[in-house]
Design a protein around this motif. Structure first.
Motif, PDB file in Angstrom:
ATOM      1  N   GLY A 194       0.795  -1.229   0.000  1.00 31.81           N
ATOM      2  CA  GLY A 194       0.000   0.000   0.000  1.00 31.81           C
ATOM      3  C   GLY A 194       0.821   1.269   0.000  1.00 31.81           C
ATOM      4  O   GLY A 194       0.285   2.352   0.224  1.00 31.81           O
ATOM      5  N   LEU A 195       2.133   1.152  -0.246  1.00 33.78           N
ATOM      6  CA  LEU A 195       3.031   2.314  -0.229  1.00 33.78           C
ATOM      7  C   LEU A 195       3.753   2.451  -1.553  1.00 33.78           C
ATOM      8  O   LEU A 195       4.016   1.472  -2.255  1.00 33.78           O
ATOM      9  CB  LEU A 195       4.065   2.169   0.887  1.00 33.78           C
ATOM     10  N   GLU A 196       4.076   3.697  -1.880  1.00 32.85           N
ATOM     11  CA  GLU A 196       5.026   3.975  -2.953  1.00 32.85           C
ATOM     12  C   GLU A 196       6.269   4.580  -2.305  1.00 32.85           C
ATOM     13  O   GLU A 196       6.174   5.569  -1.572  1.00 32.85           O
ATOM     14  CB  GLU A 196       4.457   4.970  -3.961  1.00 32.85           C
ATOM     15  N   LEU A 197       7.418   3.957  -2.568  1.00 41.05           N
ATOM     16  CA  LEU A 197       8.687   4.481  -2.057  1.00 41.05           C
ATOM     17  C   LEU A 197       9.544   4.910  -3.233  1.00 41.05           C
ATOM     18  O   LEU A 197       9.865   4.109  -4.110  1.00 41.05           O
ATOM     19  CB  LEU A 197       9.433   3.413  -1.253  1.00 41.05           C
ATOM     20  N   PHE A 198       9.876   6.190  -3.251  1.00 42.34           N
ATOM     21  CA  PHE A 198      10.883   6.701  -4.180  1.00 42.34           C
ATOM     22  C   PHE A 198      12.054   7.169  -3.331  1.00 42.34           C
ATOM     23  O   PHE A 198      11.906   8.057  -2.492  1.00 42.34           O
ATOM     24  CB  PHE A 198      10.326   7.857  -5.004  1.00 42.34           C
ATOM     25  N   ARG A 229      10.911   0.014   6.827  1.00 46.79           N
ATOM     26  CA  ARG A 229       9.661  -0.203   7.532  1.00 46.79           C
ATOM     27  C   ARG A 229       9.102   1.131   7.989  1.00 46.79           C
ATOM     28  O   ARG A 229       9.750   1.875   8.738  1.00 46.79           O
ATOM     29  CB  ARG A 229       9.886  -1.114   8.747  1.00 46.79           C
ATOM     30  N   LEU A 230       7.886   1.479   7.512  1.00 43.69           N
ATOM     31  CA  LEU A 230       7.211   2.709   7.911  1.00 43.69           C
ATOM     32  C   LEU A 230       6.150   2.368   8.946  1.00 43.69           C
ATOM     33  O   LEU A 230       5.325   1.475   8.742  1.00 43.69           O
ATOM     34  CB  LEU A 230       6.553   3.385   6.705  1.00 43.69           C
ATOM     35  N   GLU A 231       6.160   3.081  10.064  1.00 39.98           N
ATOM     36  CA  GLU A 231       5.164   2.914  11.108  1.00 39.98           C
ATOM     37  C   GLU A 231       4.546   4.271  11.407  1.00 39.98           C
ATOM     38  O   GLU A 231       5.267   5.236  11.669  1.00 39.98           O
ATOM     39  CB  GLU A 231       5.795   2.340  12.376  1.00 39.98           C
ATOM     40  N   GLY A 232       3.217   4.340  11.351  1.00 36.96           N
ATOM     41  CA  GLY A 232       2.566   5.619  11.606  1.00 36.96           C
ATOM     42  C   GLY A 232       1.076   5.475  11.738  1.00 36.96           C
ATOM     43  O   GLY A 232       0.492   4.424  11.440  1.00 36.96           O
ATOM     44  N   VAL A 257      -0.564   5.385   7.884  1.00 37.16           N
ATOM     45  CA  VAL A 257      -0.369   4.139   7.158  1.00 37.16           C
ATOM     46  C   VAL A 257       0.914   3.487   7.647  1.00 37.16           C
ATOM     47  O   VAL A 257       1.862   4.176   8.046  1.00 37.16           O
ATOM     48  CB  VAL A 257      -0.303   4.392   5.626  1.00 37.16           C
ATOM     49  N   SER A 258       0.941   2.171   7.650  1.00 36.61           N
ATOM     50  CA  SER A 258       2.136   1.417   8.015  1.00 36.61           C
ATOM     51  C   SER A 258       2.370   0.358   6.956  1.00 36.61           C
ATOM     52  O   SER A 258       1.426  -0.143   6.341  1.00 36.61           O
ATOM     53  CB  SER A 258       1.982   0.759   9.388  1.00 36.61           C
ATOM     54  N   GLY A 259       3.642   0.015   6.758  1.00 37.46           N
ATOM     55  CA  GLY A 259       3.955  -1.003   5.774  1.00 37.46           C
ATOM     56  C   GLY A 259       5.444  -1.218   5.660  1.00 37.46           C
ATOM     57  O   GLY A 259       6.253  -0.420   6.149  1.00 37.46           O
ATOM     58  N   THR A 260       5.807  -2.318   5.006  1.00 34.57           N
ATOM     59  CA  THR A 260       7.204  -2.669   4.795  1.00 34.57           C
ATOM     60  C   THR A 260       7.487  -2.728   3.309  1.00 34.57           C
ATOM     61  O   THR A 260       6.721  -3.330   2.547  1.00 34.57           O
ATOM     62  CB  THR A 260       7.527  -4.031   5.430  1.00 34.57           C
TER      63      THR A 260
END
Length: 535
Positions: free
Chosen positions: A57-61, A138-141, A144-147
């Motif tokens: 569920g994330l886009e990482l640039f 790893r984003l925690e918040g 939204v959270s996701g790896t």
């Protein structure tokens, strides 16, 4: 000062003033965080890397310098909440943990407890050993959270080794830039080009209409006055079949010319009724004496019933005339015309003013049942043969992002016109569909795709990704988080909001599905890759 010395100073000044190409600066006075001390070093600059990943569920640039043992490598990680295909959102809260996991199972972790600014985290990685590793963020918040698995990362022993391992630059397509800050301020999203089964179809214009027999207009049957004090029907009111919507008291012009004429008619009717009653009594006596047949007795009785009905009608007409002349209410005798709703539905028109006098034929109320509607599509004569047995259709209407559909499960094909309209050269095809939420309104214009019943499997992209570029259908293909290739495509079958791509986009490539028009404007303005922003 001697001329040779002056020339030497000028050359030195030019060398000192020469600037590197403009790029993304991540920090105070640092480009990509590549400042490793105060004194100038003869050591070569580490190559810059970037990666774009969609996962969880994330886009990482992310942009970062090549990883070297003992050297700080700031990871400039742009995180976007990509769960909604109708519009990605910038991440505004959270913390990020970057993990290097080596082949032997050991790990090194580096944490950014807060954002550098909206959407951007900057954990600083400082590896302690060389070799291949797997990089994970790893984003925690609260939002939204996701790896995100970035993939293989090589930690080099020296900067020179990192430079030597850098791949050579290759000439390719010219990209246009659309920075994350721009994306986050618009309705922006991307979608992959992937195989889909699409239904063949024919495009047409259409209109939503009430189902036949499920709408009605109530007009004044006579010239009359709307009584004061009656409940007034209003626009949008839900009504039931048989419910009284308007009462209308006929005016004198409807009741008769004058009171004398009306009274004379009533007196004549009463006299005729008395004569008919005597005739029935005489016929019954004669029939009892077998002087006349039963048929003659039946005729006398019928004449009496007609005379009685005429008396009742003239008495009501006289009472109605007197009430309109005096302004008194019509009373419970029913001396007023009652206009009742012929269907369950909603009032779509109401022009009812208490006390107003209306002419015969004046439209007062319209009622429509919106629970089911007809979609009438106008198909050009050349395409009629393809869709005469159409199993269904998809359509869009202004003001709604979503597409509506009708098929054999949700509705039905009602009719196909048998005559071509001479003016438009089209044939109507009608579908009936449910409208349980009542969001669709009769009279709405619709862009319709009528299915032919054929199916096609091919690589498809959202229809919203296509923009017109000088008459050519064009899309923007994601090259990296902030750079895109503009490509003309050859579209094929369109179905369900998706378009088959015959040429221009390969399977797996991502296209800008929301915000393509804004990106087109940015490209037209001459934005070039490399003109970056400061972090």
């Amino acid at each position: 000062m001697s001329r040779p010395l002056l020339l030497l100073l000028t050359v030195a000044c030019l060398a000192a003033c020469k600037q590197r190409p403009e790029g993304h600066a991540h920090g105070q006075g640092q480009e990509h965080g590549h400042e490793h001390g105060g004194a100038a070093s003869s050591e070569p600059e580490r190559p810059d890397l970037s990666v774009t990943v969609y996962q969880d569920g994330l886009e990482l640039f992310m942009e970062y310098p090549a990883l070297v043992v003992g050297q700080p490598s700031p990871l400039v990680a742009h995180f976007t909440d990509a769960r909604d295909p109708n519009g990605f959102r910038v991440v505004t809260k959270g913390r990020v943990t970057a993990t290097l996991r080596y082949a032997d199972g050991t790990e090194e972790r580096f944490v950014a407890d807060k954002l550098l600014r909206d959407g951007i985290f900057k954990p600083e990685v400082r590896p302690t050993r060389a070799g291949e590793a797997t990089l994970t963020l790893r984003l925690e918040g609260e939002q939204v959270s996701g790896t995100v698995e970035v993939g293989k990362a090589v930690v080099h022993a020296t900067v020179a080794a990192a430079v030597a391992a850098a791949p050579p630059e290759e000439a390719g397509e010219t990209a246009v830039s659309f920075l994350k800050e721009q994306q986050w301020k618009t309705q922006y999203a991307t979608a992959p080009a992937e195989p889909r089964v699409l239904q063949g179809g024919v495009r047409a214009n259409g209109e939503l209409k009430p189902v036949a027999g499920q709408s009605a207009e109530l007009s004044a049957p006579v010239a009359g006055r709307i009584p004061v004090g009656d409940k007034v029907v209003h626009l949008g009111q839900r009504v039931r079949k048989g419910e009284v919507l308007v009462r209308l008291m006929p005016t004198s012009s409807a009741a008769g010319t004058d009171v004398a004429t009306v009274e004379m008619e009533a007196a004549r009717a009463r006299a005729e009724l008395g004569l008919a009653e005597r005739e029935v009594k005489r016929a019954e006596e004669m029939f009892a004496g077998k002087a006349i047949p039963e048929k003659q007795l039946d005729a006398a009785r019928v004449a009496r019933e007609v005379a009685a009905a005429r008396v009742e009608a003239t008495e009501r007409q006289l009472a109605l005339y007197r009430s309109t002349q005096s302004g008194a209410p019509a009373g419970p005798s029913g001396a007023a015309f009652e206009l009742r709703s012929p269907v369950d539905g909603v009032v779509s028109y109401a022009e009812v003013t208490p006390g107003a006098i209306v002419d015969m034929g004046t439209r007062l109320v319209s009622v429509v049942n919106p629970e089911r509607l007809w979609l009438e599509a106008r198909v050009y004569e050349a395409d009629v043969a393809k869709v005469e047995r159409s199993p269904g259709a998809a359509f869009t209407v202004a003001g709604f992002d979503r597409e509506f559909s009708v098929d054999e499960k949700t509705g039905r094909r009602v009719a196909v016109g048998s005559v071509v309209d001479r003016a438009t050269r089209t044939v109507p095809i009608i579908f009936e569909l449910p409208n349980p939420e009542g969001v669709l309104k009769p009279g709405m214009f619709a862009k319709v795709m009528l299915y032919t019943g054929e199916t096609v499997r091919g690589v498809a992209i959202p229809e919203s990704a296509i923009v017109d570029d000088n008459g050519k259908p064009t899309v923007f293909v994601l090259e990296g988080g902030e750079s895109f290739f503009k490509r003309a495509i050859q579209p094929g079958v369109r179905s369900g909001g998706y378009v088959q791509v015959l040429e221009g986009v390969r399977e797996g490539e991502r296209v800008v599905s929301r915000g393509a028009y804004e990106l087109k404007l940015s490209a037209a303005a001459g934005a070039a890759v490399g003109h970056g922003h400061s972090h």
